[in-house]
Design a protein around this motif. Structure first.
Motif, short mmCIF file in Angstrom:
data_model
loop_
_atom_site.label_atom_id
_atom_site.label_comp_id
_atom_site.label_asym_id
_atom_site.label_seq_id
_atom_site.Cartn_x
_atom_site.Cartn_y
_atom_site.Cartn_z
N ARG A 111 29.75 41.69 44.18
CA ARG A 111 29.72 43.09 43.78
C ARG A 111 29.44 44.01 44.96
NH1 ARG A 111 26.72 47.39 42.50
NH2 ARG A 111 27.59 48.73 40.92
N ASP A 112 30.27 45.03 45.08
CA ASP A 112 29.95 46.18 45.91
C ASP A 112 30.51 47.39 45.17
OD1 ASP A 112 32.36 47.43 47.59
OD2 ASP A 112 32.69 45.27 47.48
N GLU A 113 29.74 48.45 45.19
CA GLU A 113 30.06 49.63 44.37
C GLU A 113 31.41 50.27 44.69
OE1 GLU A 113 27.79 53.70 43.10
OE2 GLU A 113 26.57 51.98 43.67
N PRO A 114 31.77 50.45 45.97
CA PRO A 114 33.08 51.08 46.24
C PRO A 114 34.26 50.26 45.70
CG PRO A 114 31.70 51.14 48.21
CD PRO A 114 30.99 50.28 47.20
N THR A 115 34.18 48.93 45.83
CA THR A 115 35.27 48.09 45.33
C THR A 115 35.34 48.17 43.81
OG1 THR A 115 35.15 46.60 47.21
CG2 THR A 115 36.19 45.74 45.22
N GLU A 116 34.18 48.12 43.16
CA GLU A 116 34.15 48.19 41.70
C GLU A 116 34.74 49.52 41.21
OE1 GLU A 116 31.10 47.42 37.99
OE2 GLU A 116 30.25 47.80 39.97
N LYS A 117 34.36 50.62 41.85
CA LYS A 117 34.89 51.93 41.48
C LYS A 117 36.41 51.98 41.70
CE LYS A 117 34.48 56.91 42.42
NZ LYS A 117 35.85 57.12 42.01
N HIS A 118 36.87 51.46 42.84
CA HIS A 118 38.30 51.46 43.15
C HIS A 118 39.08 50.68 42.09
CE1 HIS A 118 41.97 51.43 45.54
NE2 HIS A 118 41.98 50.11 45.49
N LEU A 119 38.59 49.50 41.73
CA LEU A 119 39.30 48.68 40.75
C LEU A 119 39.30 49.33 39.37
CD1 LEU A 119 38.09 45.11 41.82
CD2 LEU A 119 40.35 46.14 42.22
N LYS A 120 38.18 49.95 38.99
CA LYS A 120 38.13 50.67 37.71
C LYS A 120 39.09 51.85 37.72
CE LYS A 120 33.57 49.35 36.06
NZ LYS A 120 32.18 49.77 35.77
N ASP A 121 39.15 52.58 38.85
CA ASP A 121 40.07 53.72 38.98
C ASP A 121 41.53 53.28 38.84
OD1 ASP A 121 37.92 55.41 39.36
OD2 ASP A 121 38.23 55.65 41.53
N LEU A 122 41.82 52.04 39.24
CA LEU A 122 43.18 51.50 39.11
C LEU A 122 43.45 50.96 37.71
CD1 LEU A 122 43.54 49.68 42.55
CD2 LEU A 122 44.68 51.79 41.83
N GLY A 123 42.42 50.99 36.85
CA GLY A 123 42.62 50.59 35.46
C GLY A 123 42.23 49.15 35.14
N PHE A 124 41.58 48.47 36.06
CA PHE A 124 41.19 47.08 35.80
C PHE A 124 39.93 47.04 34.93
CE2 PHE A 124 43.71 46.54 39.70
CZ PHE A 124 44.59 45.57 39.26
N ASP A 125 39.83 46.00 34.11
CA ASP A 125 38.72 45.78 33.18
C ASP A 125 37.62 45.02 33.92
OD1 ASP A 125 37.06 45.08 31.06
OD2 ASP A 125 38.50 43.71 30.14
#
Length: 161
Positions: A111-125
């Protein structure tokens, strides 16, 4: 003491010796040379060319057994529903040179916050979990003499004894 090979795993081998553990973070488990102190206070040098996994016995004599304990860490579990989604996700993760663990319906990454935010912004669950990150694929970027770099990925899989 120096550990130079994996002798077995606590899940498969019983011993009457005292069991001491050396705690490793997931990224330390792939290092080829590392110096640590066991939970019992013993200095140990680890010089093993294999990826260590939870329970691996790295030292054993009549009185002492030293085993690896992987420390749980925050992970991002990305749930995947289709093969095109899996391909798109692995492309995004590969672009960031992140180590990952793939199963049939999800991908785990540290987990790292920027990657998690990026993936959520792209629509990933995505969901945050705590777990042991083992049996993962390591992705490393390495430079070449020319103007671009190549990505090298290798699968770090569990080994049987």
């Amino acid at each position: 003491m120096i550990a130079e090979k994996i002798i077995g795993n606590l899940s498969e081998l019983s011993t009457s010796a005292e069991v001491d553990t050396v705690e490793l973070d997931w990224f330390e488990a792939e290092k080829k040379r590392i110096r640590k102190t066991t939970v019992g206070g013993r200095d140990i040098g680890i010089a093993i060319d294999e990826n260590l996994k939870d329970g691996d016995i790295i030292y054993l004599d009549d009185k002492l057994c030293v085993a690896v304990k992987l420390i749980s860490c925050p992970l991002i579990k990305i749930n995947v529903h289709t093969m095109p989604e899996m391909g798109r996700l692995c492309f995004e993760i590969g672009n960031r040179h992140l180590s990952l663990k793939i199963s049939d319906d999800s991908v785990l990454i540290p987990r790292d916050e920027p990657t998690e935010k990026h993936l959520k912004d792209l629509g990933f669950d995505c969901e945050e979990i705590i777990g042991k990150f083992d049996d993962f694929i390591v992705c490393k970027a390495h430079g070449q003499a020319h103007s671009h770099s190549h990505r090298h990925c290798e699968h770090r899989h569990e080994h049987s004894h």
